[in-house]
Design an enzyme around this catalytic site. Structure first.
Site, PDB file in Angstrom:
ATOM      1  N   LYS A   1      -2.068  -1.540  -4.096  1.00 23.29           N
ATOM      2  CA  LYS A   1      -2.937  -0.624  -3.467  1.00 23.29           C
ATOM      3  C   LYS A   1      -2.216   1.214  -3.408  1.00 23.29           C
ATOM      4  O   LYS A   1      -1.003   1.521  -2.946  1.00 23.29           O
ATOM      5  CB  LYS A   1      -4.104  -0.383  -2.790  1.00 23.29           C
ATOM      6  CG  LYS A   1      -4.695   0.970  -2.705  1.00 23.29           C
ATOM      7  CD  LYS A   1      -5.361   0.800  -0.577  1.00 23.29           C
ATOM      8  CE  LYS A   1      -5.904   1.570  -0.709  1.00 23.29           C
ATOM      9  NZ  LYS A   1      -6.560   1.630   1.235  1.00 23.29           N
TER      10      LYS A   1
ATOM     11  N   LYS B   1       0.866  -0.869  -0.178  1.00 22.44           N
ATOM     12  CA  LYS B   1      -0.115   0.138  -0.151  1.00 22.44           C
ATOM     13  C   LYS B   1       1.232   1.393  -0.224  1.00 22.44           C
ATOM     14  O   LYS B   1       2.324   1.593   0.500  1.00 22.44           O
ATOM     15  CB  LYS B   1      -1.068  -0.074   0.939  1.00 22.44           C
ATOM     16  CG  LYS B   1      -1.819   1.071   1.187  1.00 22.44           C
ATOM     17  CD  LYS B   1      -3.067   0.878   2.756  1.00 22.44           C
ATOM     18  CE  LYS B   1      -3.633   2.241   2.087  1.00 22.44           C
ATOM     19  NZ  LYS B   1      -4.742   2.302   3.464  1.00 22.44           N
TER      20      LYS B   1
HETATM   21  C1  PBG Z   1      -7.321   3.614   5.172  1.00 18.91           C
HETATM   22  C2  PBG Z   1      -7.707   3.226   4.355  1.00 18.91           C
HETATM   23  C3  PBG Z   1      -7.492   3.956   3.073  1.00 18.91           C
HETATM   24  C4  PBG Z   1      -8.211   3.571   1.906  1.00 18.91           C
HETATM   25  C5  PBG Z   1      -8.271   2.311   2.113  1.00 18.91           C
HETATM   26  N1  PBG Z   1      -8.676   1.808   3.831  1.00 18.91           N
HETATM   27  C6  PBG Z   1      -6.821   5.419   3.314  1.00 18.91           C
HETATM   28  C7  PBG Z   1      -5.748   5.441   3.195  1.00 18.91           C
HETATM   29  O1  PBG Z   1      -4.705   5.232   3.387  1.00 18.91           O
HETATM   30  O2  PBG Z   1      -6.000   7.697   3.717  1.00 18.91           O
HETATM   31  C8  PBG Z   1      -8.453   4.346   0.345  1.00 18.91           C
HETATM   32  C9  PBG Z   1      -8.988   3.707  -0.356  1.00 18.91           C
HETATM   33  C10 PBG Z   1      -9.321   4.776  -1.654  1.00 18.91           C
HETATM   34  O3  PBG Z   1      -8.817   5.825  -1.769  1.00 18.91           O
HETATM   35  O4  PBG Z   1     -10.479   4.619  -2.096  1.00 18.91           O
HETATM   36  N2  PBG Z   1      -7.414   2.804   6.682  1.00 18.91           N
END
Ligand code: PBG
Length: 332
Positions: free
Chosen positions: A256, A201
């Site tokens: 991601k 991520k």
């Molecule tokens: C946080 C989380 C995020 C997303 C899913 N879970 C955002 C972040 O890390 O701030 C992002 C999903 C998206 O942008 O559609 N635990």
């Protein structure tokens, strides 16, 4: 490969003379089995609410959620990923509402499973919906404390599993959390609870609209997640993250965002050959959907984008467009 084959013995256009032929030799397809619908659910909301930075995406109140699940199932989608927005007064520095067994997400999982036991529910594990500073873990001074956070995430995971979540998805990027969560699930008897690790991520700016949707951006106040999410410049590090999570007990790994990281998706699938998901995140969705709505791009760009993620190697894709695309491909 025989490089001697030349024009006219080779005319690659022969296989493009009709749509049926094109389909016959198509190397990749997307079906509703490959798509997962993320869903924003909001505590104390009656009805629905739109999200300014995410065209056509709504937050659903408790009374509207099951209706929407029915729509999703009718579109042919079998899997949803839930993201809660809790009452602001329940947020604190330790995110303690995450480990309240009667919290909103646990009650919603039960409500959905009562009516639709067959739907596959993915529940996110991280503290950002629960903390008053918007970080995914607890702070020690300004630094997110890895081990203290992992202990809370373990408890959060057990509650989600006990409530009926089929898949637990840690999206927090703490080190060692998969091992600890897996051990606890096993020792509590949740031997078939699936762990989907947000393994690679990135510290991406494509999450902006999501943070608005769950109300964590105002909490973060410009503070970055760079001490736990990956540097967007890195590739080898994604290999290391995924290798660790598989060793620690992840069943599925995720990359991601998706579109800006197709090289990483491709490498992970090729190297590890385990189920690999990708998340077409909020910023990717909004960029494309907004351009479609403005008439700047043809609506097929959404499917094209999802297909590129599939072609890169993703087995399934989380996408806010899942429902619409699923309907579209059904009617093709
Ligand atoms: C946080 C989380 C995020 C997303 C899913 N879970 C955002 C972040 O890390 O701030 C992002 C999903 C998206 O942008 O559609 N635990």
């Amino acid at each position: 490969m025989n490089m001697e084959r030349k024009f006219p013995s080779t005319r690659l256009r022969r296989l493009r003379t009709s749509k049926k032929l094109i389909d016959l030799v198509s190397e990749n397809t997307i079906t509703s089995n490959d798509l997962i619908q993320p869903l924003f659910i909001k505590e104390n909301l009656s009805g629905t609410e739109s999200i300014k930075s995410m065209p056509d995406i709504l937050r659903y109140g408790k009374d509207e959620v099951n209706k929407e699940i029915k729509n999703i199932i009718n579109c042919g989608i079998n899997t949803i990923a839930l993201f809660p927005i809790i009452k602001p007064e329940l947020k604190n520095s330790s995110g303690s509402e995450a480990i309240n067994k009667d919290n909103f997400i646990c009650s919603m999982i039960k409500q959905i499973k009562d009516e639709y036991p067959e739907i596959i529910i993915i529940a996110d594990v991280a503290l950002d919906p629960y903390t008053d500073h918007g970080h995914d873990g607890v702070l020690n001074q300004d630094y997110v404390d890895n081990d203290a956070t992992v202990n809370i995430l373990v408890e959060q995971s057990l509650l989600l599993a006990a409530s009926g979540a089929d898949i637990i998805a840690p999206s927090d990027m703490m080190d060692g959390r998969i091992a600890k969560i897996r051990q606890s699930l096993e020792s509590e008897g949740f031997i078939n609870t699936i762990l989907l690790s947000y393994a690679a991520k990135f510290n991406s700016h494509f999450y902006g609209p999501f943070r608005e949707a769950i109300g964590s951006s105002s909490k973060l106040q410009g503070s970055s997640k760079s001490s736990y999410q990956m540097n967007t410049a890195n590739y080898n590090e994604a290999y290391n993250e995924v290798a660790l999570d598989i060793n620690e007990g992840a069943d599925i790994v995720m990359v991601k965002p998706a579109l800006a990281y197709l090289d990483v998706i491709n490498m992970i699938k090729k190297e590890f050959k385990v189920p690999t998901f990708a998340y077409q995140v909020s910023g990717e969705y909004s960029m494309i959907q907004n351009a479609i709505k403005e008439g700047w791009l043809d609506k097929n760009v959404m499917l094209e984008s999802l297909l590129s993620i599939k072609r890169a190697g993703a087995d399934a894709i989380l996408s806010y467009a899942a429902k619409d695309i699923s309907l579209e491909i059904k009617n093709l």
